[in-house]
Design a protein around this motif. Structure first.
Motif, PDB file in Angstrom:
ATOM      1  N   UNK A   1       0.799  -1.227   0.000  1.00  0.00           N
ATOM      2  CA  UNK A   1       0.000   0.000   0.000  1.00  0.00           C
ATOM      3  C   UNK A   1       0.833   1.279   0.000  1.00  0.00           C
ATOM      4  N   UNK A   2       2.141   1.161   0.177  1.00  0.00           N
ATOM      5  CA  UNK A   2       3.033   2.324   0.101  1.00  0.00           C
ATOM      6  C   UNK A   2       4.255   1.951  -0.719  1.00  0.00           C
ATOM      7  N   UNK A   3       5.008   2.958  -1.123  1.00  0.00           N
ATOM      8  CA  UNK A   3       6.211   2.697  -1.900  1.00  0.00           C
ATOM      9  C   UNK A   3       7.222   1.881  -1.097  1.00  0.00           C
ATOM     10  N   UNK A   4       7.328   2.135   0.187  1.00  0.00           N
ATOM     11  CA  UNK A   4       8.276   1.379   1.022  1.00  0.00           C
ATOM     12  C   UNK A   4       7.846  -0.071   1.222  1.00  0.00           C
ATOM     13  N   UNK A   5       6.565  -0.381   1.022  1.00  0.00           N
ATOM     14  CA  UNK A   5       6.051  -1.746   1.143  1.00  0.00           C
ATOM     15  C   UNK A   5       5.834  -2.394  -0.223  1.00  0.00           C
TER      16      UNK A   5
ATOM     17  N   UNK B   1     -10.550   0.896  -1.974  1.00  0.00           N
ATOM     18  CA  UNK B   1     -11.242   2.179  -1.801  1.00  0.00           C
ATOM     19  C   UNK B   1     -10.625   3.200  -2.747  1.00  0.00           C
ATOM     20  N   UNK B   2     -11.198   4.387  -2.756  1.00  0.00           N
ATOM     21  CA  UNK B   2     -10.679   5.457  -3.609  1.00  0.00           C
ATOM     22  C   UNK B   2      -9.298   5.910  -3.140  1.00  0.00           C
ATOM     23  N   UNK B   3      -8.980   5.723  -1.871  1.00  0.00           N
ATOM     24  CA  UNK B   3      -7.690   6.146  -1.328  1.00  0.00           C
ATOM     25  C   UNK B   3      -6.603   5.068  -1.431  1.00  0.00           C
ATOM     26  N   UNK B   4      -6.998   3.838  -1.705  1.00  0.00           N
ATOM     27  CA  UNK B   4      -6.046   2.726  -1.749  1.00  0.00           C
ATOM     28  C   UNK B   4      -5.091   2.865  -2.929  1.00  0.00           C
ATOM     29  N   UNK B   5      -3.839   2.525  -2.702  1.00  0.00           N
ATOM     30  CA  UNK B   5      -2.812   2.466  -3.735  1.00  0.00           C
ATOM     31  C   UNK B   5      -2.123   1.119  -3.619  1.00  0.00           C
TER      32      UNK B   5
ATOM     33  N   UNK C   1       6.081   0.860  -9.658  1.00  0.00           N
ATOM     34  CA  UNK C   1       4.816   1.034 -10.365  1.00  0.00           C
ATOM     35  C   UNK C   1       3.725   1.239  -9.329  1.00  0.00           C
ATOM     36  N   UNK C   2       2.886   2.238  -9.558  1.00  0.00           N
ATOM     37  CA  UNK C   2       1.787   2.525  -8.628  1.00  0.00           C
ATOM     38  C   UNK C   2       0.453   2.383  -9.356  1.00  0.00           C
ATOM     39  N   UNK C   3      -0.474   1.671  -8.754  1.00  0.00           N
ATOM     40  CA  UNK C   3      -1.832   1.542  -9.267  1.00  0.00           C
ATOM     41  C   UNK C   3      -2.743   2.313  -8.326  1.00  0.00           C
ATOM     42  N   UNK C   4      -3.511   3.235  -8.887  1.00  0.00           N
ATOM     43  CA  UNK C   4      -4.428   4.054  -8.080  1.00  0.00           C
ATOM     44  C   UNK C   4      -5.692   4.310  -8.891  1.00  0.00           C
ATOM     45  N   UNK C   5      -6.811   4.389  -8.208  1.00  0.00           N
ATOM     46  CA  UNK C   5      -8.072   4.681  -8.879  1.00  0.00           C
ATOM     47  C   UNK C   5      -8.094   6.143  -9.302  1.00  0.00           C
ATOM     48  N   UNK C   6      -8.439   6.384 -10.535  1.00  0.00           N
ATOM     49  CA  UNK C   6      -8.686   7.739 -11.013  1.00  0.00           C
ATOM     50  C   UNK C   6     -10.120   8.126 -10.657  1.00  0.00           C
ATOM     51  N   UNK C   7     -11.005   7.162 -10.795  1.00  0.00           N
ATOM     52  CA  UNK C   7     -12.397   7.306 -10.350  1.00  0.00           C
ATOM     53  C   UNK C   7     -12.815   5.979  -9.738  1.00  0.00           C
ATOM     54  N   UNK C   8     -13.181   5.998  -8.466  1.00  0.00           N
ATOM     55  CA  UNK C   8     -13.557   4.780  -7.754  1.00  0.00           C
ATOM     56  C   UNK C   8     -15.051   4.803  -7.460  1.00  0.00           C
TER      57      UNK C   8
END
Length: 164
Positions: A43-47, A63-67, A141-148
């Protein structure tokens, strides 16, 4: 008498078969319920979770905040060109792929974010291609919702190649 006894046995056997359930019919299971939910992993770059050449991952954003973060360290002995393709497999969300290259422990690029996927179009990828990663550098590489809107599955594909 023999016929009456045979009929009774058949009737009892038939009623037992209709009342009993299959061992596998405990609860209805479909493919979506079988796929595990991975929560709190990467969930974070360090993890960030290690990813490998040619790997495809099917996961969820909760969720919308999850990465979700993934990393690949170039230890091939030469610079490599990389690519990442991200597809949302559901009809409601849009997701975007981002990358960061860490050249040394104290020097890294800014977060570069690709154009997001299209809503309801699983063939439209958020993609980053032809990004050069020097030997010894780490690609995140980061995956994140643009619209959740809802919990939906995404697929991330990653690979690298060298131009000789």
């Amino acid at each position: 008498m023999k016929m009456k006894k045979l009929f009774s046995i058949l009737l009892i056997s038939a009623s037992l078969m209709t009342v009993s359930q299959s061992v596998f019919a405990d609860s209805p299971v479909n493919e979506v319920e079988v796929i595990p939910y991975v929560i709190g992993l990467g969930d974070t770059k360090t993890q960030a979770v290690d990813i490998y050449d040619g790997q495809e991952l099917n996961l969820f954003l909760q969720s919308a905040e999850d990465e979700d973060w993934f990393k690949w360290t170039n230890n091939t002995g030469k610079g490599q060109f990389t690519y990442g393709f991200l597809n949302n497999l559901g009809p409601e969300n849009t997701v975007a792929l981002g990358i960061v290259i860490q050249y040394t422990p104290s020097r890294e690029s800014e977060l570069l974010i690709a154009e997001p996927t299209q809503k309801g179009n699983p063939n439209w990828s958020s993609k980053i291609r032809n990004v050069y990663v020097p030997d010894g550098a780490t690609l995140y590489l980061r995956v994140k919702a643009d619209e959740y809107v809802n919990l939906e599955q995404y697929m991330l594909s990653f690979g690298y190649y060298h131009l000789d």
